[in-house]
Structure formats: structure tokens, C-alpha cells
Design an enzyme around this catalytic site. Structure first.
Site, short mmCIF file in Angstrom:
data_model
loop_
_atom_site.label_atom_id
_atom_site.label_comp_id
_atom_site.label_asym_id
_atom_site.label_seq_id
_atom_site.Cartn_x
_atom_site.Cartn_y
_atom_site.Cartn_z
N ASP A 97 0.80 -1.12 0.01
CA ASP A 97 -0.03 0.02 0.08
C ASP A 97 0.67 1.27 0.04
O ASP A 97 0.45 2.45 -0.33
CB ASP A 97 -1.02 0.07 1.29
CG ASP A 97 -1.94 -0.92 0.97
OD1 ASP A 97 -2.10 -1.67 0.06
OD2 ASP A 97 -2.63 -1.47 2.20
N ARG A 116 -18.33 -4.38 -16.44
CA ARG A 116 -17.91 -5.36 -15.72
C ARG A 116 -16.80 -5.04 -14.74
O ARG A 116 -16.28 -4.20 -14.79
CB ARG A 116 -17.05 -6.41 -16.65
CG ARG A 116 -18.16 -6.84 -17.74
CD ARG A 116 -19.11 -7.95 -17.23
NE ARG A 116 -19.62 -8.68 -18.26
CZ ARG A 116 -21.01 -7.92 -18.67
NH1 ARG A 116 -21.47 -6.87 -18.26
NH2 ARG A 116 -21.65 -8.77 -19.81
O1 F6P Z 1 -1.43 -5.32 3.01
C1 F6P Z 1 -2.05 -4.31 3.12
C2 F6P Z 1 -3.43 -4.78 2.28
O2 F6P Z 1 -2.98 -4.97 1.36
C3 F6P Z 1 -4.70 -3.82 2.31
O3 F6P Z 1 -4.61 -3.00 1.32
C4 F6P Z 1 -5.95 -4.72 2.23
O4 F6P Z 1 -6.93 -4.16 2.77
C5 F6P Z 1 -5.52 -5.96 3.33
O5 F6P Z 1 -3.97 -5.93 2.98
C6 F6P Z 1 -6.14 -7.05 3.04
O6 F6P Z 1 -5.25 -8.20 3.68
P1 F6P Z 1 -5.64 -9.71 4.24
O7 F6P Z 1 -6.91 -9.98 3.15
O8 F6P Z 1 -4.30 -10.50 4.12
O9 F6P Z 1 -6.05 -9.61 5.59
#
Ligand code: F6P
Length: 356
Positions: A135, A273
Site C-alpha cells: 500500500d 464489468r
Molecule cells: O497489505 C495491506 C492490504 O493489502 C490492504 O490493502 C488490504 O485491505 C489488506 O491488506 C487485505 O489483507 P488480508 O486479506 O490479508 O487481510
């Protein structure tokens, strides 16, 4: 002989193994030190699960995704599930690190993991943080590793979506990761020539997005490609949430792209989509930039550890690798500035942000 521990926490990011490789090679070659991998993140530290990692173990690791240190996870030793609610087990972590003879522990993680690292540092553990997250939302470093690999994945997805969008005269929405910060959407949107980029930092107006799509059609474009971060909100609305973790209260996001599709279909005549890129962004071989950044971070972390300077975080600042106070480093989230230079570039090229 000095012993350096390495732990990975939080969501994974391409380049974790490259950090481990750099740590092992630097520790062994420059200091004759030993590296001990903590298996399965903080969970392994709580259970006392360690493994010696040597030169032969890290061969070829620069190009692999995931983590060879078992799993990485979001466990928090300060708040472990207990029968009567969360339990603080940080004392066990300190004791296990002591028993394993760790002189320092390099903790590789995003904001959540590094906050835990800072708390453990305050309790007396010799920690050094290495910033990681696709991120790129840590304020104290120019980039975290994994970010440019994720952008590459998202850009390739946009290129492919453009092909099929043209073939069917469709509106394509690509939902990418980014809960509070829209860095992936912004960079991939520019690189992948999206017509609209939607960010968590700029609540969108669906009428405005619909107008952009119509404008594309009027200009003879047979398709529109939109990229939306998972954390986007319609003006006056909320993030799209699919579930809330009962222990941590962390929201699992999902559905932002689908919600936008329905909003557009209700406003204008278009065939929409949605593609959710999801965890494809977190896997794969790191791109060269991430390999080099991860390598520089790993090397620097060992030097800082061997100098006995703890509660520090390694960062990239204007091309230089430095270390900063860990506590301060994790204080702020880096959000996209709606008036920042990249936004200006994107707007100059005619990319819309749903706020026009
Ligand atoms: O690593 C951060 C992130 O990629 C966020 O953008 C995302 O919301 C989250 O991880 C999702 O992570 P997980 O599905 O592993 O909990």
C-alpha cells in the site's frame, strides 16, 4: 557470535525474501553473525519457534514472492485471543527472544506490525523495523518494498482490461488494494491510462463518474477503463465492508467496484464489468526496484543492529537509506494529497477523479 532474529508480520509483500537474503548475507559476510528466522510471525515468537537461516538457505531468494519464514500474519502479542477477551502475552515474547539468545530482532512489517515492534521495543526488546506494504502508506519512507510490484500487476491488468473493453464496448472497473491510501490506484491508473481513478482520499460523485464515461463515448471511445481503490467512498457514503474480524475489529473490504458498477448502470446506458485484483497484487516475483529496495533495507538493518542502535526503522529518503526513530516513523499514515503533483499530472492528461 552475535545472533540476529528476523520476523515478518502483517500482509505479505513481494520482497520479503529479498530482505531475509540481504540480512543473512550481510550478517554472515560482514560480521560473522548468525541469523535466526522466527517462524510464522508473532505467533512463532509466542510459541518459541525459530530456525537458523544460513547462506545456502537464501540462495535464489531475491526473486521469490511470499515468505520462507512460514506464514506472515496479523497476530498481536499485546492482544491475543483469550477465554475472557484479549490477553497481553508480550512478556512471553520477550522471554522467548531472550531464551533464543537474540541480540536484536529485525521486524519486517507495515504500520500495524511496526507499531507492535515499537511497543516491544519500549518493553526492552532490541528491535529494528523494516517497512513493508504494497500500500506504500507509511509516511516516513519514500517507498515500501512490494509497492512497485503491485503497481506493475495492476498496470498489466488495466492493459488487458482495455483490450477486452474495446472488443465489447464496455466499461471496465478494476478494484485494487488500498484501504485508506490510494497509491496503487493512482500510480497504476496513470501507467495504465485509466479514464477514471477513484481514491479513498477523494469521495466520488457517481454522477461525475457517469459523465466521464459518457464523455468518453461522445469522443468516439468505445470503452472506458476505471480503477478504484477498495477503500473508496461515494460522497456521503461509507467504505464497502464484507466482514469485521471479531478479535481485532479490522474490517475486510470488498464490493466497492460492484457498488460503483450498479451506480453507473442506474445512471447511464452502459455495460459494466468488474475485476477485483485482490491478492494477485501481493504475490509474484518482485520487480527490480523492489528487489533492490528490499536488499538495501536488509543490509542497513544488519548494520544498525550490529551498531547496537535499537528502536530504529530503516527508510528510503530522497534516494538515501537512513534509519529513524521507530516510534515516530509509525505515527503517520501517508495519504495521497488531492492537490499533489501526481494528481496534477493525471488531471492534466484528462484523467478524472469523480469529483469534477
Ligand atoms: O497489505 C495491506 C492490504 O493489502 C490492504 O490493502 C488490504 O485491505 C489488506 O491488506 C487485505 O489483507 P488480508 O486479506 O490479508 O487481510
Amino acid at each position: 557470535m552475535k545472533r540476529i532474529g528476523v520476523l515478518t508480520g502483517g500482509g505479505d509483500a513481494p520482497g520479503l525474501n529479498a530482505v531475509l537474503r540481504a540480512v543473512v548475507r550481510t550478517a554472515e559476510r560482514a560480521y560473522g553473525a548468525e541469523v535466526i528466522g522466527v517462524l510464522d510471525g508473532f505467533k512463532g515468537l509466542l510459541d518459541g519457534r525459530f530456525r537458523h537461516v544460513g547462506g545456502p538457505d537464501v540462495r535464489e531468494l531475491i526473486r521469490t514472492g511470499g515468505t520462507v519464514l512460514g506464514t506472515t500474519n496479523r497476530d498481536n502479542p499485546f492482544s491475543c485471543p483469550g477465554e475472557d477477551g484479549p490477553v497481553d502475552r508480550s512478556a512471553e515474547v520477550l522471554e522467548n527472544a531472550r531464551k533464543a539468545g537474540l541480540d536484536a530482532l529485525i521486524i519486517i512489517g507495515g504500520d500495524g506490525t511496526l507499531r507492535i515492534a515499537a511497543d516491544l521495543g519500549r518493553r526492552g526488546l532490541n528491535v529494528i523495523g523494516v517497512p513493508k506494504t504494497i500500500d506504500n502508506d507509511l509516511a516516513s519512507t519514500d517507498y515500501t518494498f512490494g509497492f512497485w510490484t503491485a503497481i506493475d500487476t495492476a498496470t498489466q491488468a488495466l492493459d488487458r482490461l482495455r483490450d477486452t473493453a474495446e472488443s465489447h464496448h464496455r466499461v471496465m472497473i478494476l478494484e485494487v488494494m488500498g484501504r485508506h491510501a490510494g497509491w496503487i490506484a493512482l500510480h497504476a491508473g496513470i501507467a495504465g491510462a485509466a479514464d477514471v481513478i477513484l481514491l479513498p482520499e477523494i469521495p466520488y460523485d457517481s454522477q461525475s463518474v457517469a459523465k466521464t464515461v459518457v464523455r468518453c463515448q461522445e469522443r468516439g471511445r468505445s470503452s472506458s477503463v476505471l480503477v478504484a481503490a477498495e477503500g473508496v467512498m461515494p460522497r456521503g457514503g461509507e467504505m464497502a465492508v464484507v466482514a469485521v474480524d471479531p478479535t481485532t475489529g479490522v474490517k475486510r473490504l470488498g464490493g466497492a467496484g460492484e457498488r460503483l458498477a450498479r451506480e453507473l448502470e442506474a445512471l447511464i446506458h452502459c455495460d459494466v464489468r468488474v475485476t477485483v485484483l485482490g491478492h494477485l497484487q501481493r504475490g509474484g516475483s518482485p520487480v527490480a526496484f523492489d528487489r533492490i529496495l528490499a536488499t538495501r533495507f536488509g543490509e542497513a538493518a544488519v548494520h544498525v543492529a550490529m551498531e547496537g542502535r535499537f528502536n530504529r526503522m530503516i527508510r528510503l529518503a530522497d534516494g538515501r537509506i537512513e534509519d529513524v526513530d521507530l516510534d515516530e516513523a509509525v505515527r503517520e499514515t501517508k495519504l495521497v494529497d488531492p492537490k499533489g503533483p501526481l494528481l496534477k499530472t493525471a488531471r492534466a492528461l484528462g484523467i478524472a477523479f469523480g469529483d469534477e
